[in-house]
Design a protein around this motif. Structure first.
Motif, PDB file in Angstrom:
ATOM      1  N   THR A   1       0.915  -1.165   0.092  1.00  0.00           N
ATOM      2  CA  THR A   1       0.079  -0.135   0.010  1.00  0.00           C
ATOM      3  C   THR A   1       0.709   1.274  -0.109  1.00  0.00           C
ATOM      4  OG1 THR A   1      -1.861  -1.028   1.241  1.00  0.00           O
ATOM      5  CG2 THR A   1      -1.899   1.211   1.306  1.00  0.00           C
ATOM      6  N   GLU A   2       1.767   1.393   0.911  1.00  0.00           N
ATOM      7  CA  GLU A   2       2.827   2.464   1.048  1.00  0.00           C
ATOM      8  C   GLU A   2       3.661   2.467  -0.376  1.00  0.00           C
ATOM      9  OE1 GLU A   2       6.769   3.757   3.562  1.00  0.00           O
ATOM     10  OE2 GLU A   2       4.945   2.602   4.507  1.00  0.00           O
ATOM     11  N   ARG A   3       3.961   1.414  -0.765  1.00  0.00           N
ATOM     12  CA  ARG A   3       4.814   1.609  -2.066  1.00  0.00           C
ATOM     13  C   ARG A   3       3.813   2.248  -3.410  1.00  0.00           C
ATOM     14  NH1 ARG A   3       9.370  -0.993  -3.759  1.00  0.00           N
ATOM     15  NH2 ARG A   3       9.711  -0.679  -1.465  1.00  0.00           N
ATOM     16  N   TRP A   4       2.687   1.737  -3.446  1.00  0.00           N
ATOM     17  CA  TRP A   4       1.658   2.408  -4.291  1.00  0.00           C
ATOM     18  C   TRP A   4       1.368   3.923  -3.995  1.00  0.00           C
ATOM     19  CZ3 TRP A   4       0.916   0.687  -8.951  1.00  0.00           C
ATOM     20  CH2 TRP A   4       0.994  -0.633  -9.189  1.00  0.00           C
ATOM     21  N   ILE A   5       1.227   4.141  -2.836  1.00  0.00           N
ATOM     22  CA  ILE A   5       0.869   5.578  -2.398  1.00  0.00           C
ATOM     23  C   ILE A   5       2.465   6.459  -2.637  1.00  0.00           C
ATOM     24  CG2 ILE A   5       1.170   7.245  -0.516  1.00  0.00           C
ATOM     25  CD1 ILE A   5      -0.742   5.141   1.008  1.00  0.00           C
ATOM     26  N   TRP A   6       3.571   5.920  -2.793  1.00  0.00           N
ATOM     27  CA  TRP A   6       4.526   6.712  -3.270  1.00  0.00           C
ATOM     28  C   TRP A   6       4.801   6.632  -4.606  1.00  0.00           C
ATOM     29  CZ3 TRP A   6       6.474  10.273  -0.356  1.00  0.00           C
ATOM     30  CH2 TRP A   6       6.500  10.198   0.926  1.00  0.00           C
ATOM     31  N   ARG A   7       4.165   5.577  -5.359  1.00  0.00           N
ATOM     32  CA  ARG A   7       4.222   5.910  -6.838  1.00  0.00           C
ATOM     33  C   ARG A   7       3.256   6.759  -7.335  1.00  0.00           C
ATOM     34  NH1 ARG A   7       4.433  -0.649  -8.254  1.00  0.00           N
ATOM     35  NH2 ARG A   7       6.734  -0.982  -8.044  1.00  0.00           N
ATOM     36  N   GLY A   8       2.079   6.720  -6.599  1.00  0.00           N
ATOM     37  CA  GLY A   8       1.173   7.903  -7.042  1.00  0.00           C
ATOM     38  C   GLY A   8       1.659   9.362  -6.756  1.00  0.00           C
ATOM     39  N   TRP A   9       2.386   9.328  -5.589  1.00  0.00           N
ATOM     40  CA  TRP A   9       3.172  10.603  -5.330  1.00  0.00           C
ATOM     41  C   TRP A   9       4.049  11.043  -6.402  1.00  0.00           C
ATOM     42  CZ3 TRP A   9       2.021  14.359  -2.070  1.00  0.00           C
ATOM     43  CH2 TRP A   9       3.094  15.389  -1.738  1.00  0.00           C
ATOM     44  N   GLN A  10       4.860  10.072  -6.734  1.00  0.00           N
ATOM     45  CA  GLN A  10       5.964  10.511  -7.959  1.00  0.00           C
ATOM     46  C   GLN A  10       5.020  10.803  -9.206  1.00  0.00           C
ATOM     47  OE1 GLN A  10       7.888   7.045  -9.629  1.00  0.00           O
ATOM     48  NE2 GLN A  10       9.828   7.999 -10.152  1.00  0.00           N
ATOM     49  N   MET A  11       4.072  10.111  -9.562  1.00  0.00           N
ATOM     50  CA  MET A  11       3.307  10.339 -10.900  1.00  0.00           C
ATOM     51  C   MET A  11       2.552  11.888 -10.673  1.00  0.00           C
ATOM     52  SD  MET A  11      -0.001   8.464 -12.368  1.00  0.00           S
ATOM     53  CE  MET A  11       0.964   6.822 -12.581  1.00  0.00           C
ATOM     54  N   LEU A  12       2.216  12.150  -9.634  1.00  0.00           N
ATOM     55  CA  LEU A  12       1.433  13.398  -9.215  1.00  0.00           C
ATOM     56  C   LEU A  12       2.572  14.509  -9.443  1.00  0.00           C
ATOM     57  CD1 LEU A  12      -1.193  14.980  -8.222  1.00  0.00           C
ATOM     58  CD2 LEU A  12      -0.123  14.761  -6.062  1.00  0.00           C
ATOM     59  N   ASN A  13       3.943  14.443  -8.817  1.00  0.00           N
ATOM     60  CA  ASN A  13       4.609  15.583  -8.787  1.00  0.00           C
ATOM     61  C   ASN A  13       5.586  15.518 -10.311  1.00  0.00           C
ATOM     62  OD1 ASN A  13       4.868  16.993  -6.340  1.00  0.00           O
ATOM     63  ND2 ASN A  13       4.298  15.003  -5.745  1.00  0.00           N
TER      64      ASN A  13
END
Length: 483
Positions: A414-426
């Motif tokens: 879950t945390e890994r997907w959250i950070w991937r989403g954060w990377q995509m967002l930024n």
């Protein structure tokens, strides 16, 4: 008497033990008084900052140089010790080490062991192992004797009973030994000595640790203040020294600055009362000393650390305890909170190699990364950097090859997907602007709970307008010109 029972009364997880320690006012007062004293003594022992830093740099070079030649130095040490009449034994695991010690005692038909201070014997849980086989193992270091009497483990690597004050020790001696209560420290020491002196003469075997093992001369060096180390290594007919493979140094010249760093960093002393150099058993023309001397060299995960170029620096440690004395976490929760042999900052980077990171997943994060431990380490171990490395290892995918034993203990998909989403967002401007617009307009929907952070902090809430919005409005009001 010889058996040491783990502190089972404490909650089994780190967080629970920390909460219990923080709620214990007497424990916190005991540590605060002791730590303040030790920090002051260390500061007074190094009045010249340039001399201190030069000595630390020298200590780092000596230990790093020894580690770079570790296999060769260990072979040289074994050869010289054997020539001196000391029997050398190798143990990859604590089970092997305990078996070796037991076999040596059995060969002498021994039933009583007196032990000087040794953190490696704590790793081995030697006292319990021998007790289960009908062999009494008595601690002769005063602090170790106190915690053994109270069925506890040491809470500090230099001062095992630092978590107790004189009143608590007095009550312990009254309850266990039937002695009258007193808070006079000298009287309490004499009570312990009366028991220990008799045991030195009755023991079949003496056990000690080793501070430094000198390869060039085949010499085992021990530093101490109480004289129990000298008695444990000379009064019984057999002396068994146990140590980790990283304690080897090339020659006696290298020992001089290391001993100075050790004693000044640990207790603020220019040198300890006793410095024991052991190079062999008693010779035919000598009046005292043991008939046999054995050295058990223990690995127990050290070669795993040695194989990692960065984590190898953990093996530089000379066991002074200065990092603990200056750590804002350790000084508030004490050593028992860590639940392992080595507490405090150094324990957080050593224990994962011995027990596995999966056994102590909370240890690397139990730090503010203030850097105090690295600043006072006498051999300049970059403890904060190593803690960050272990945090990274903690969250690696456990299905991938691990560089540290037990890595990936805190991996979260879950945390890994959250950070991937954060990377995509930024990394996508259009997506970032859309998210920013939504976050400011629907700020009332922001969650009020965000994990452990919000237990002691207010949950972050987006502003009514982003900085971009405010800047754009300002430019519009000024005709496109900044004010």
């Amino acid at each position: 008497m010889s058996q040491r029972i783990p502190v089972t009364e404490l909650t089994p997880d780190f967080r629970g033990r920390a909460e219990e320690a923080l709620a214990d006012g007497q424990l916190r007062e005991n540590f605060r008084v002791a730590m303040d004293s030790l920090m002051t003594k260390r500061a007074n022992a190094f009045p010249d900052a340039d001399e201190r830093e030069g000595l630390r740099e020298l200590g780092n070079r000596i230990k790093a140089g020894a580690l770079s030649r570790l296999p060769d130095l260990l072979e040289q040490l074994e050869q010289k010790l054997t020539e001196n009449g000391i029997k050398v034994h190798w143990a990859e695991t604590i089970e092997e080490a305990n078996n070796l010690v037991h076999d040596i005692i059995e060969a002498r038909k021994g039933s009583q062991v007196v032990k000087g201070k040794s953190m490696v014997s704590e790793e081995m849980e030697m006292n319990d192992y021998l007790a289960e086989r009908g062999i009494e193992c008595l601690e002769s270091d005063m602090g170790e004797y106190i915690v053994q009497l109270d069925n506890e483990k040491p809470s500090h690597i230099i001062m095992p009973a630092i978590h107790k004050n004189a009143r608590q020790v007095s009550k312990l001696f009254h309850d266990k030994l039937g002695e009258p209560e007193t808070e006079d420290v000298n009287q309490l020491i004499q009570i312990g000595r009366r028991t220990l002196r008799r045991k030195f003469m009755e023991a079949d075997v003496g056990v000690s640790g080793v501070n430094f093992a000198v390869a060039e001369t085949g010499t085992l060096l021990l530093v101490e203040n109480e004289g129990n180390g000298r008695m444990s290594t000379t009064a019984p007919p057999v002396h068994i020294a146990v140590t980790g493979i990283e304690k080897v140094v090339p020659n006696l010249r290298d020992v001089v600055p290391l001993v100075s760093l050790l004693t000044r960093s640990a207790l603020g002393q220019p040198i300890t009362t006793y410095v024991n150099l052991i190079s062999g058993p008693r010779k035919p023309d000598e009046l005292d000393g043991p008939e046999e001397v054995h050295l058990v060299l223990l690995d127990n995960g050290r070669t795993g650390a040695f194989a990692d170029a960065q984590m190898r620096q953990t093996l530089n440690c000379i066991r002074c305890g200065a990092c603990m004395n200056h750590c804002p976490v350790y000084t508030r929760v004490g050593g028992h909170t860590y639940g392992e042999v080595y507490p405090g900052p150094i324990g957080k980077i050593i224990t994962p190699h011995m027990a596995g990171l999966d056994k102590v997943p909370d240890h690397p994060s139990a730090s503010s990364l203030c850097g105090a431990c690295g600043e006072v380490c006498p051999v300049k171990i970059p403890i904060p950097e190593l803690l960050q490395r272990l945090r990274q290892e903690n969250v690696k995918d456990p299905e991938q090859p691990q560089q540290v034993k037990g890595g990936g203990a805190k991996y979260s998909r879950t945390e890994r997907w959250i950070w991937r989403g954060w990377q995509m967002l930024n990394t996508r401007p259009a997506l970032y602007r859309s998210f920013l617009w939504a976050a400011t307009r629907f700020r009332a929907l922001a969650p009020k709970k965000a994990g452990p952070w919000t237990e002691n902090h207010s949950a972050p809430v987006p502003a009514r307008r982003s900085l971009h919005d405010l800047a754009a409005r300002h430019l519009d009001q000024n005709g496109g010109r900044p004010s």
